[in-house]
Design an enzyme around this catalytic site. Structure first.
Site, PDB file in Angstrom:
ATOM      1  N   GLU A  19       0.859  -1.196   0.000  1.00 56.97           N
ATOM      2  CA  GLU A  19       0.000   0.000   0.000  1.00 56.97           C
ATOM      3  C   GLU A  19       0.891   1.242   0.000  1.00 56.97           C
ATOM      4  O   GLU A  19       1.794   1.357   0.833  1.00 56.97           O
ATOM      5  CB  GLU A  19      -0.943  -0.023   1.216  1.00 56.97           C
ATOM      6  CG  GLU A  19      -1.703   1.263   1.490  1.00 56.97           C
ATOM      7  CD  GLU A  19      -2.545   1.780   0.309  1.00 56.97           C
ATOM      8  OE1 GLU A  19      -3.415   1.036  -0.159  1.00 56.97           O
ATOM      9  OE2 GLU A  19      -2.299   2.921  -0.138  1.00 56.97           O
TER      10      GLU A  19
ATOM     11  N   HIS B 286     -44.238  -3.183  13.863  1.00 61.44           N
ATOM     12  CA  HIS B 286     -44.917  -1.882  13.875  1.00 61.44           C
ATOM     13  C   HIS B 286     -44.494  -1.103  15.111  1.00 61.44           C
ATOM     14  O   HIS B 286     -44.438  -1.673  16.191  1.00 61.44           O
ATOM     15  CB  HIS B 286     -46.435  -2.087  13.916  1.00 61.44           C
ATOM     16  CG  HIS B 286     -47.187  -0.782  14.017  1.00 61.44           C
ATOM     17  ND1 HIS B 286     -47.353   0.055  12.937  1.00 61.44           N
ATOM     18  CD2 HIS B 286     -47.778  -0.180  15.082  1.00 61.44           C
ATOM     19  CE1 HIS B 286     -48.025   1.123  13.319  1.00 61.44           C
ATOM     20  NE2 HIS B 286     -48.297   1.008  14.622  1.00 61.44           N
TER      21      HIS B 286
ATOM     22  N   GLY C 135     -24.231  12.538  -9.600  1.00 61.06           N
ATOM     23  CA  GLY C 135     -24.206  11.159  -9.104  1.00 61.06           C
ATOM     24  C   GLY C 135     -24.226  11.208  -7.580  1.00 61.06           C
ATOM     25  O   GLY C 135     -24.415  12.282  -6.978  1.00 61.06           O
TER      26      GLY C 135
ATOM     27  N   VAL D 222     -17.672  14.355 -11.580  1.00 57.19           N
ATOM     28  CA  VAL D 222     -18.201  13.769 -12.826  1.00 57.19           C
ATOM     29  C   VAL D 222     -17.909  12.280 -12.962  1.00 57.19           C
ATOM     30  O   VAL D 222     -18.351  11.660 -13.916  1.00 57.19           O
ATOM     31  CB  VAL D 222     -17.663  14.487 -14.087  1.00 57.19           C
ATOM     32  CG1 VAL D 222     -18.169  15.909 -14.173  1.00 57.19           C
ATOM     33  CG2 VAL D 222     -16.143  14.444 -14.147  1.00 57.19           C
TER      34      VAL D 222
ATOM     35  N   LYS E  82     -19.807  10.110   5.385  1.00 62.09           N
ATOM     36  CA  LYS E  82     -20.989   9.816   6.216  1.00 62.09           C
ATOM     37  C   LYS E  82     -20.904  10.549   7.546  1.00 62.09           C
ATOM     38  O   LYS E  82     -21.919  10.972   8.119  1.00 62.09           O
ATOM     39  CB  LYS E  82     -21.149   8.308   6.424  1.00 62.09           C
ATOM     40  CG  LYS E  82     -22.041   7.654   5.389  1.00 62.09           C
ATOM     41  CD  LYS E  82     -21.435   7.481   4.025  1.00 62.09           C
ATOM     42  CE  LYS E  82     -21.859   8.390   2.935  1.00 62.09           C
ATOM     43  NZ  LYS E  82     -21.183   8.110   1.648  1.00 62.09           N
TER      44      LYS E  82
HETATM   45  C1  LIG Z   1     -16.399  11.054  -1.724  1.00 69.40           C
HETATM   46  C2  LIG Z   1     -16.663   9.602  -1.949  1.00 69.40           C
HETATM   47  C3  LIG Z   1     -17.716   8.994  -1.286  1.00 69.40           C
HETATM   48  C4  LIG Z   1     -17.970   7.648  -1.496  1.00 69.40           C
HETATM   49  N1  LIG Z   1     -19.006   7.064  -0.825  1.00 69.40           N
HETATM   50  C5  LIG Z   1     -19.272   5.759  -1.018  1.00 69.40           C
HETATM   51  C6  LIG Z   1     -20.313   5.120  -0.311  1.00 69.40           C
HETATM   52  O1  LIG Z   1     -21.018   5.731   0.493  1.00 69.40           O
HETATM   53  N2  LIG Z   1     -20.526   3.806  -0.529  1.00 69.40           N
HETATM   54  C7  LIG Z   1     -19.765   3.079  -1.422  1.00 69.40           C
HETATM   55  O2  LIG Z   1     -20.003   1.880  -1.589  1.00 69.40           O
HETATM   56  N3  LIG Z   1     -18.753   3.660  -2.100  1.00 69.40           N
HETATM   57  C8  LIG Z   1     -18.489   4.970  -1.917  1.00 69.40           C
HETATM   58  N4  LIG Z   1     -17.445   5.546  -2.581  1.00 69.40           N
HETATM   59  C9  LIG Z   1     -16.659   4.713  -3.510  1.00 69.40           C
HETATM   60  C10 LIG Z   1     -15.648   3.838  -2.731  1.00 69.40           C
HETATM   61  O3  LIG Z   1     -14.816   4.673  -1.971  1.00 69.40           O
HETATM   62  C11 LIG Z   1     -14.854   2.996  -3.693  1.00 69.40           C
HETATM   63  O4  LIG Z   1     -15.733   2.239  -4.493  1.00 69.40           O
HETATM   64  C12 LIG Z   1     -13.916   2.055  -2.957  1.00 69.40           C
HETATM   65  O5  LIG Z   1     -13.016   2.758  -2.149  1.00 69.40           O
HETATM   66  C13 LIG Z   1     -13.147   1.188  -3.943  1.00 69.40           C
HETATM   67  O6  LIG Z   1     -12.312   0.339  -3.245  1.00 69.40           O
HETATM   68  P1  LIG Z   1     -10.952  -0.189  -3.896  1.00 69.40           P
HETATM   69  O7  LIG Z   1     -10.350  -1.104  -2.893  1.00 69.40           O
HETATM   70  O8  LIG Z   1     -11.212  -0.701  -5.251  1.00 69.40           O
HETATM   71  O9  LIG Z   1     -10.056   1.102  -4.102  1.00 69.40           O
HETATM   72  P2  LIG Z   1      -9.551   2.243  -3.114  1.00 69.40           P
HETATM   73  O10 LIG Z   1     -10.412   2.373  -1.932  1.00 69.40           O
HETATM   74  O11 LIG Z   1      -9.351   3.423  -3.987  1.00 69.40           O
HETATM   75  O12 LIG Z   1      -8.152   1.721  -2.611  1.00 69.40           O
HETATM   76  C14 LIG Z   1      -7.078   1.598  -3.480  1.00 69.40           C
HETATM   77  C15 LIG Z   1      -5.784   1.671  -2.672  1.00 69.40           C
HETATM   78  O13 LIG Z   1      -4.700   1.331  -3.530  1.00 69.40           O
HETATM   79  C16 LIG Z   1      -3.608   2.176  -3.236  1.00 69.40           C
HETATM   80  N5  LIG Z   1      -2.750   2.181  -4.423  1.00 69.40           N
HETATM   81  C17 LIG Z   1      -3.010   2.690  -5.647  1.00 69.40           C
HETATM   82  N6  LIG Z   1      -2.017   2.418  -6.501  1.00 69.40           N
HETATM   83  C18 LIG Z   1      -1.085   1.725  -5.793  1.00 69.40           C
HETATM   84  C19 LIG Z   1       0.165   1.145  -6.103  1.00 69.40           C
HETATM   85  N7  LIG Z   1       0.678   1.179  -7.337  1.00 69.40           N
HETATM   86  N8  LIG Z   1       0.838   0.519  -5.125  1.00 69.40           N
HETATM   87  C20 LIG Z   1       0.340   0.440  -3.864  1.00 69.40           C
HETATM   88  N9  LIG Z   1      -0.833   0.966  -3.513  1.00 69.40           N
HETATM   89  C21 LIG Z   1      -1.552   1.578  -4.471  1.00 69.40           C
HETATM   90  C22 LIG Z   1      -4.242   3.510  -2.897  1.00 69.40           C
HETATM   91  O14 LIG Z   1      -3.374   4.294  -2.098  1.00 69.40           O
HETATM   92  C23 LIG Z   1      -5.490   3.065  -2.139  1.00 69.40           C
HETATM   93  O15 LIG Z   1      -5.242   2.984  -0.759  1.00 69.40           O
HETATM   94  C24 LIG Z   1     -17.167   6.896  -2.389  1.00 69.40           C
HETATM   95  C25 LIG Z   1     -16.085   7.499  -3.047  1.00 69.40           C
HETATM   96  C26 LIG Z   1     -15.834   8.836  -2.833  1.00 69.40           C
HETATM   97  C27 LIG Z   1     -14.665   9.473  -3.536  1.00 69.40           C
END
Ligand SMILES: Cc1cc2nc3c(=O)[nH]c(=O)nc-3n(C[C@H](O)[C@H](O)[C@H](O)COP(=O)(O)OP(=O)(O)OC[C@H]3O[C@@H](n4cnc5c(N)ncnc54)[C@H](O)[C@@H]3O)c2cc1C
Length: 467
Positions: free
Chosen positions: A35, A446, A184, A272, A52
């Site tokens: 990470e 209820h 969105g 977006v 949240k």
């Molecule tokens: C403002 C906001 C609100 C959101 N609210 C919701 C919600 O209420 N409910 C919901 O379901 N989803 C929500 N989401 C979406 C949700 O955050 C993502 O769908 C989710 O975090 C995706 O998980 P992931 O593990 O795929 O990626 P991420 O959570 O993005 O984690 C990826 C990790 O990989 C690390 N990384 C990247 N490249 C490398 C590399 N080369 N080497 C090592 N580490 C690396 C990054 O540092 C990061 O820690 C929200 C997103 C945002 C921006």
């Protein structure tokens, strides 16, 4: 530098990566997670959880503004915005530490740095200056690097006046006006947040409705409710350009008839969409297929290169934390040779946490009609629900869509104060292929909001008892 050998190396410690790592460890695999920032990813640090926390503050703010309805005479409410932000950051910090604890408990090795795959079976850990600090070998590699805000030409995001969600989450004070580009879930949640703290909010959406992927009835109800809250929504409107000026921001928009105008505000938020983090991983040399910044995978989350998997936001929509985690479990089980059926995307709940909240699972009415099946549709408004009246949260409704042939629940759509907590019942109903009869014959407690679920199922069959 000695090689360190693992069964599985996960790159990225978000809700996709950390859940994949834990599931793999449960299956007796030796696991490492690389990470480059903080465990928990966007979700715990800059997404789901801190937003949240902020939205709870917005709800309290709205409550204080209407406290007189409940017999409380509250005046001169002062907001300590740095404290509001600090609470949100503290919650994020606590959740991220929780993942560190889970890694220790499950004996997962954590490596700090960027993960790079020079060839299949090897992951190099790189420091910020590009030096290799560790070389790991892995039978399987799971890429879980997530996504970041999508930049579009003409919108000059500078992080100061034109923000992404990350900067919007830590503003020092609510702006007097803000334009939000994109309606969105993220755009709509921030619109609710800033309006609660007194900002004049304008939301711009290219599609015909806000929350365009939701059922049209729900989107329209939210639009109506937002109008009452004083949030302006401009739909079927494209942003041509957005730039920071000395006073604030200037956004040039074009409506569906080609009319162009310039909007001004203190701040703008670019919401977006997202693009995948696919750079600096070595994907090109490995020949891994990437389309429009997202890695292509099969239903077991395996890429076109055997032994390399991609899960979560980096493999494309739906961009949701629970999808990332579910894909993480599938990938870990497949890597470990454990039985898995692969991902099923037909039953994924989606939630938006403004007030009223929005939650749905399954088909919208439009999609259900496109399938050609005859439908039975029932609706139950919260104005007719006892609990909603008791607590003064009567906005919204439950809408259920059934296949007229066999009564199967095809889609469930809720807008209302407790929508995101109510959708679980309906996701379960769809998993079990429940019919309208199962739902309306289930005795619901209820007074609860969930009685409206029973009411909507009854309504679809002309049996509603309370409306
Ligand atoms: C403002 C906001 C609100 C959101 N609210 C919701 C919600 O209420 N409910 C919901 O379901 N989803 C929500 N989401 C979406 C949700 O955050 C993502 O769908 C989710 O975090 C995706 O998980 P992931 O593990 O795929 O990626 P991420 O959570 O993005 O984690 C990826 C990790 O990989 C690390 N990384 C990247 N490249 C490398 C590399 N080369 N080497 C090592 N580490 C690396 C990054 O540092 C990061 O820690 C929200 C997103 C945002 C921006």
């Amino acid at each position: 530098m000695a090689e360190k050998n693992f069964d599985i190396v996960v790159i990225g410690g978000g809700p996709g990566g950390y859940i994949a790592a834990i599931r793999a460890a449960q299956l007796k695999q030796t696991v490492a997670c690389v990470e480059r920032d903080r465990l928990g990813g966007v979700c715990l640090n800059w997404g789901c959880i801190p937003t949240k926390a902020l939205l709870k503050n917005a709800e309290y703010m709205n409550f204080l503004n209407h406290a007189a309805d409940f017999g409380f005479m509250v005046s001169d409410v002062k907001v300590d915005m740095p404290k509001v932000i600090k609470r949100s950051r503290d919650v994020a910090e606590k959740m991220s530490k929780g993942v560190e604890f889970l890694f220790k408990k499950n004996k997962i090795a954590k490596f700090s740095g960027g993960g790079f795959i020079p060839k299949n079976g090897i992951v190099e850990v790189k420091s910020a200056d590009g030096k290799t600090t560790d070389t790991l070998t892995a039978r399987s590699i799971i890429i879980a690097t997530g996504a970041r805000a999508r930049m579009i030409p003409g919108i000059e995001v500078d992080g100061k006046k034109i923000l992404t969600s990350k900067e919007a989450m830590i503003v020092e004070k609510a702006p007097s006006s803000i334009i939000i580009i994109g309606a969105g879930a993220i755009g709509v949640e921030f619109a609710y947040f800033f309006r609660a703290f007194g900002s004049q909010v304008t939301v711009i959406e290219m599609m015909a409705d806000i929350l365009p992927i939701e059922d049209a009835d729900v989107s329209k109800e939210l639009s109506r409710n937002f109008r009452k809250q004083g949030i302006e929504t401009l739909t079927e409107t494209k942003v041509r350009s957005a730039k920071a000026t000395a006073e604030g921001v200037e956004i040039v928009v074009e409506d569906k008839n080609g009319g162009v105008k310039t909007l001004k505000a203190d701040l703008a938020l670019n919401a977006v969409g997202v693009q995948g983090n696919v750079e600096n991983l070595g994907l090109e040399q490995l020949g891994i297929t990437v389309e429009k910044s997202f890695i292509k995978v099969d239903k077991f989350q395996q890429t076109n290169v055997k032994g390399i998997y991609a899960i979560g936001d980096v493999n494309g929509p739906p961009w949701l934390a629970h999808v990332a985690s579910a894909e993480g479990v599938v990938a870990a089980e497949h890597c470990a040779g454990h039985e898995t059926l692969g991902m099923d995307y037909t039953n994924i709940p989606g939630c938006t946490y403004c007030q009223p909240q929005v939650a749905s699972v399954g088909l919208t009415e439009r999609k259900a009609r496109e399938r050609g099946s005859e439908l039975k549709i029932g609706k139950f408004p919260f104005t007719a629900n006892g609990k909603a009246n008791g607590i003064g949260e009567t906005a919204g409704f439950v809408k259920l869509i059934f296949d007229a042939k066999d009564g199967e629940l095809l889609g469930a759509h809720i807008i209302g104060s407790e929508a995101t907590e109510m959708i679980g019942e309906l996701a379960m109903a769809r998993s079990l292929e429940a019919t309208a009869e199962t739902i309306y014959k289930t005795v619901h407690a209820h007074p609860t909001f969930s009685e409206a679920v029973r009411g909507a199922a009854e309504d679809a069959y002309g049996m509603a008892l309370d409306i």
